[in-house]
Design an enzyme around this catalytic site. Sequence first.
Site, PDB file in Angstrom:
ATOM      1  N   GLY A  39      -7.871   4.293   3.394  1.00 16.54           N
ATOM      2  CA  GLY A  39      -7.765   3.086   2.583  1.00 16.54           C
ATOM      3  C   GLY A  39      -8.906   2.872   1.615  1.00 16.54           C
ATOM      4  O   GLY A  39      -8.849   1.981   0.783  1.00 16.54           O
ATOM      5  N   ASP A  49      -0.068   5.012   0.813  1.00 17.35           N
ATOM      6  CA  ASP A  49      -0.258   6.029   1.839  1.00 17.35           C
ATOM      7  C   ASP A  49      -0.188   5.408   3.227  1.00 17.35           C
ATOM      8  O   ASP A  49      -0.938   4.504   3.551  1.00 17.35           O
ATOM      9  CB  ASP A  49      -1.613   6.719   1.652  1.00 17.35           C
ATOM     10  CG  ASP A  49      -1.682   7.388   0.283  1.00 17.35           C
ATOM     11  OD1 ASP A  49      -0.617   7.787  -0.229  1.00 17.35           O
ATOM     12  OD2 ASP A  49      -2.787   7.484  -0.262  1.00 17.35           O
ATOM     13  N   ASP A  99       0.872  -1.160   0.000  1.00 16.05           N
ATOM     14  CA  ASP A  99       0.000   0.000   0.000  1.00 16.05           C
ATOM     15  C   ASP A  99       0.923   1.227   0.000  1.00 16.05           C
ATOM     16  O   ASP A  99       2.096   1.133   0.367  1.00 16.05           O
ATOM     17  CB  ASP A  99      -0.880  -0.031   1.255  1.00 16.05           C
ATOM     18  CG  ASP A  99      -1.876   1.111   1.275  1.00 16.05           C
ATOM     19  OD1 ASP A  99      -2.199   1.629   0.188  1.00 16.05           O
ATOM     20  OD2 ASP A  99      -2.320   1.486   2.379  1.00 16.05           O
ATOM     21  N   SER A 132      -5.388   5.631  -4.058  1.00 15.55           N
ATOM     22  CA  SER A 132      -5.149   7.023  -4.442  1.00 15.55           C
ATOM     23  C   SER A 132      -5.025   7.167  -5.954  1.00 15.55           C
ATOM     24  O   SER A 132      -4.279   6.438  -6.605  1.00 15.55           O
ATOM     25  CB  SER A 132      -3.857   7.513  -3.773  1.00 15.55           C
ATOM     26  OG  SER A 132      -3.489   8.756  -4.337  1.00 15.55           O
ATOM     27  N   ARG A 147     -12.291   7.379  -2.671  1.00 18.82           N
ATOM     28  CA  ARG A 147     -12.786   8.643  -2.103  1.00 18.82           C
ATOM     29  C   ARG A 147     -14.292   8.658  -1.873  1.00 18.82           C
ATOM     30  O   ARG A 147     -14.773   9.062  -0.815  1.00 18.82           O
ATOM     31  CB  ARG A 147     -12.388   9.804  -3.021  1.00 18.82           C
ATOM     32  CG  ARG A 147     -10.951  10.225  -2.854  1.00 18.82           C
ATOM     33  CD  ARG A 147     -10.740  11.618  -3.442  1.00 18.82           C
ATOM     34  NE  ARG A 147     -11.234  11.724  -4.807  1.00 18.82           N
ATOM     35  CZ  ARG A 147     -10.540  11.342  -5.882  1.00 18.82           C
ATOM     36  NH1 ARG A 147      -9.352  10.824  -5.723  1.00 18.82           N
ATOM     37  NH2 ARG A 147     -11.051  11.482  -7.082  1.00 18.82           N
ATOM     38  N   ASP A 163      -1.470  -0.641   5.971  1.00 20.12           N
ATOM     39  CA  ASP A 163      -1.610   0.063   7.257  1.00 20.12           C
ATOM     40  C   ASP A 163      -3.054   0.128   7.725  1.00 20.12           C
ATOM     41  O   ASP A 163      -3.325   0.603   8.821  1.00 20.12           O
ATOM     42  CB  ASP A 163      -1.034   1.473   7.163  1.00 20.12           C
ATOM     43  CG  ASP A 163      -1.870   2.379   6.278  1.00 20.12           C
ATOM     44  OD1 ASP A 163      -2.461   1.859   5.296  1.00 20.12           O
ATOM     45  OD2 ASP A 163      -1.938   3.585   6.566  1.00 20.12           O
TER      46      ASP A 163
END
Lengths: 229, 1040
Positions: free
Chosen positions: B65, B18, B16, B134, B68, B192
């Site tokens: 995660g 971010d 991942d 993202s 949007r 994360d």
Amino acid sequence: MIDVIAVRGAGDQGNAVVRVSEALAGCLGTHTCPGSSEHAEEWPANAVAVVGRSDPDAPWLHLARSVRQPIVVTPSGVPEDFEVRRVLLPLDGTAEAAHAVETAVALLSGAGLELVALHVFEAGNVPPFWDQVGHEEDAWEQEFQSRFLPGQDIRVVARSGVPGALVADVAADEGADLIVLGWSARPVGGRARTVRSTVETTRVPVMLVPLPRPDGTIGPSGTDQRGAQ
Amino acid sequence: MAVLSIPLAVSGAVCDLDGVLTDTAGLHELAWATTMNAFLREHCRPREGDRRPFSHDDYRTHVDGLPREDGARAFLRARGLEAEQATVALLAARKDRHFEELLQEAAPGPLPGAVELLRALRARGVTLAVATSSRHGRDVLRAAGLSDLVDVVVDGADAARLSLPGKPDSTVFLHACRMLELAADRCVLFEDSRAGVLAARSAGFRLVVGVTPDPGPLEEAGASLVVPTLAGLEIERSPADVTWAAVVLDADGLAPLLRARRSRVTGALTRLARSGVRVCTGPLEAALERLLDDGLGPGLVLAILTPDAAVTWWRRPRPAGGERLLVVAPVNGDEVLALLTERHRRRHRVPGIDEDPAWVIREVGTDPMRHRVTEALFTLAEAGIGLRGAVEEAPRGSMPMVLGAGVYHGVGSKEHLLPGPIWTGLRLTPPPGEDVRILDLRTGVLLRSVPGPDAEVLRTARFLSAAQPGRAAMRAEGTIDVLAAGPPLLLPEDGAGRSNRRGRVRWATVAGRRGGITVACAQRQARDSAGRRTVERLVAQSASGDVAPRPDELADQVEAFREETFDVALAAHRRAWATRWRACAIDLPDEPDIELGLRFALFHLWGAAGACGESAVGARDLSGPGYAGHVFWDADAFVLPALVTMCPPAARTMLEYRLRRLPSAQARAAREGYAGARFPWESASSGDDVTPHHGHLGGRRVAVLTGAEEEHITADVAWAADCYARWSGDDAFLAGAGRPLVIETARYWASRCRTSSDGTAHIEGVIGPDEYHEHVDDNAFTNVMARWNMVRAADLCESEDRPTEETRRWRDLAGRLVDGWDPRHGRHEQFRGYSSLEPLLAADLGPVPLAADVLLPPERLARTQLVKQPDVLMLHHLLPHAARPGSLAADLEHYLPRTVHGSSLSPAVSASVLARSGRPDEALTLLRTAVRMDLDDTTGISAGGLHVAAMGGAWQAILTGFLGIDVRDGVLNIAPQLPASWRRVGVRFRCLGRHVDVYVTGAEMTVRVDGPLAVRVGAEPVVLTDADHFLTQRWDRGAT
């Protein structure tokens, strides 16, 4: 202990109901007790009820759709010395049939009865291949036994045709004293036709074993009108 | 300091972005807060929803995660606000704009440890992907200076373009794996968020590493390891998860690294080589090619490379299956030594297989009924002995069985295959529930794995040696509470046998009326410090139809086997299978199901190829008790034509079975008042007819007349002899040992024909392949086969001598024998009077295939034109040049709609003639039915044995039907008729003493042979190819 409830109504079938009830009680090692279809909801959960086929006070179809217990539909003309020695178990690979066999085996296995399974080939279940007549049925029967009657000492009889028209005939040919059929309590569909036709035409009692729903419950199916099995 | 131990099987990492590699999480959180706080201020009335400002908890709980729009919607819902899609989209767009602005203002750097992690993974040969929701994933990576360290990026923009659902759905991660060309269970994931960890777990990632200061939620979600930060995370390679079978060492590239350990590494490699592990140095691709020739697919190979070589391997186009290679880039010589030492330590463990989906049959589940079917599917057969693939604990309903070709018991129609001693039983407590069973068709190894809550609790592997006939072996490993060896040999329940031991070798033997089966076995058990038990059995087994093999001989063989070891035997076995697949193979990438089905068919046909001396191939071969092992025309007309293209000597042993029973066939003909030899419809040990006299159809007891009337078997045997000689080029066979098979059968037909007053000859009272019509006269198939038989015999005799009275009589009778030709309709009449029957079509009964004789009474069926299986069409299949020229199309047009395919032999033959007639697209459906018959258990009785003749028919359909391959007069003819969907098809087969490769792509065909061979493509002139020369030629896809 399993109760055999003799549901006696009006008409001339009372004696037949009693004879079948006593014979069944003998097999099950239990006793009979009189009962009424009006109080069917009070029957013990592990009872087997015996009703007359044309009893106007206890129409078998209504009863079969509304109770949780197996019912035995008895024709008139049951001989005085009626005994259950051989039981016919029609098997079509459906859940109803498999459950009926399980129940019948559980109920009757200790009674020293001969169990005979019947499979009827019809348009919807005919095998794609039947290579050599001298061998194929042996192979088919071995596989059928393994799949649907695992570990059971049950003879398999096969026929071709329409099950509703055949079960009663095979019962007569095989000398069966009792037929056990699975029953999903749905009023229409192929299995319902088989059940109704068998009950109406056979000369031996027919035990209808209700099929549990996926949630494990058994019983009235007033809201279940999907029809096909 | 945390250490991440990466198993050998893991070759890829998906990260991942971010919060794992970059610190954009803060920017994202700020962008979300700016967007949502403005929304709450501007659009929410005082009493509506929860108007507290967007918090860090909101970010972690609701939006981190997620794509949007999903994040916006989740946050609003948490605040008790239901927003329309337009509002959600607007908020997502605003957040994106805010994030872009923040990204411009403050380019994010990598998080502590991120660069080191990526470099460390790369240095160990792990290929890398980034998967993020993202939309700015690539921008962020570039800004953080990480772009050059990753091989694949899947970001939100890709997900939108490809309509991939966002997290918590695992699709984005799986897409990243696909881009790396690795399965998820060969990758480690770094995440994360809890949603990401859950997604990775559901996707089947081998390892999931959580990166967060708050480990609880990620541990609960199933993370294998949770670290607060990547800083200081150590990466090491765990050497202990795969029992690889070959190692390729980049000795030159790694020379500096190995300098100090050279002698110890050399010693370790030598030890491995002695224990059966293949050791290669030199260029990787060349080594892999060599290893594949030894039956070792890339999934069994460990490549020890430099980091650069590993990166290059993952980034460039690789050879087929290259993604399954185990790749390690060691950091020092000790790591290499550890890898080699660990493999040596595992030398008694259960071997691995290369799980190539194009080559394995994989079964997962607990359904005991399906287990029965897989017992037959997973049968291993070699040297005339078949071992059903029953699971080791043999639960209720299971049929573990060892069967020998030609080893029968009982008498008359009750003669059946004799079950031999079982050597695969183990005591497993409790009996396993769900398991995974894999048959590796490439190497003939059957593997079983039983998962436990934490790790595998049982693993077994078995094989019957293709290299050393009669040898077999099994290994099992499991936790000591689950696995116990139990007795190594068990006598079958209903068999009269005896067993004993000689020293450390146990033996058991079962004898029938004449022959028997004997098995000897040495068992070894070991237990390691981790509480794992290993059981190994080395077996020698033998079957003979004459006399039960002597236990002492088998015990001697086991003693010799013990000297050699399991692994060395397995390596030889794999090489032998590789040799087989070099002789006969199919490559059909556009139809993976059919390709696998055909490989499955060839695999089991090889099982019929191993008998010595003579070979009795029953209807289910050695895969089960079905059909009692009786030998039908299936063997002569279906299995033999396939085997002669795979292993001509195996086809020759099938003919030897008929030759040795010729006296019995002659005696029968004489008994019935005829000359020559009449072969039985069903045959077992003696060659007398063992066809049952009664059978059942839908419960009706019916007389079985095939034994008395299905006489075409006699011509089928002669045809098989000719087929063998024609394809193999063994001309001496028909001139010598095989001659009586053609001559004696011709004599039979000559005496069997009746000449009528108009001079025509007839064969009356027979059953053709269509068994729905009994006691018919002048069955076209029987008559044409008999005619061919007499002419072939005359040709054979006259090739050696001048015509005799007998050969002239054969030719005369053949010329006068009617064949049902109907010039008015331009087709053959199946038998006299067939045309006047009720013209019922198969579709009138229902969808085919359909056993019409089970549904309709025989007498009713006999009054219709319904056909069980190709009859007239069968003569086009076996004797395409003996049928009237141009009659195939008309016969197909007439008979195919009347064919219910009620025989398992029917779909393949129908597919073959359909394809050959220029209707390959229609043929495809029937081919699929033929090749999937047992795999999908469409017969419903595959548990009792596999339909080996249908397998032979399917291979014939490919060769003679779709590829139009035939051998006539010493010339290989090729005239493909391919379905439109097949862009590429390749076959490899034996023909006229050569190995032949035919590869068709588009409109170009390549033929390669290993010696001079006359080849004709379509109508082109014959070309004599030289050894190792290619013949590349254009062909007309539409020509018939």
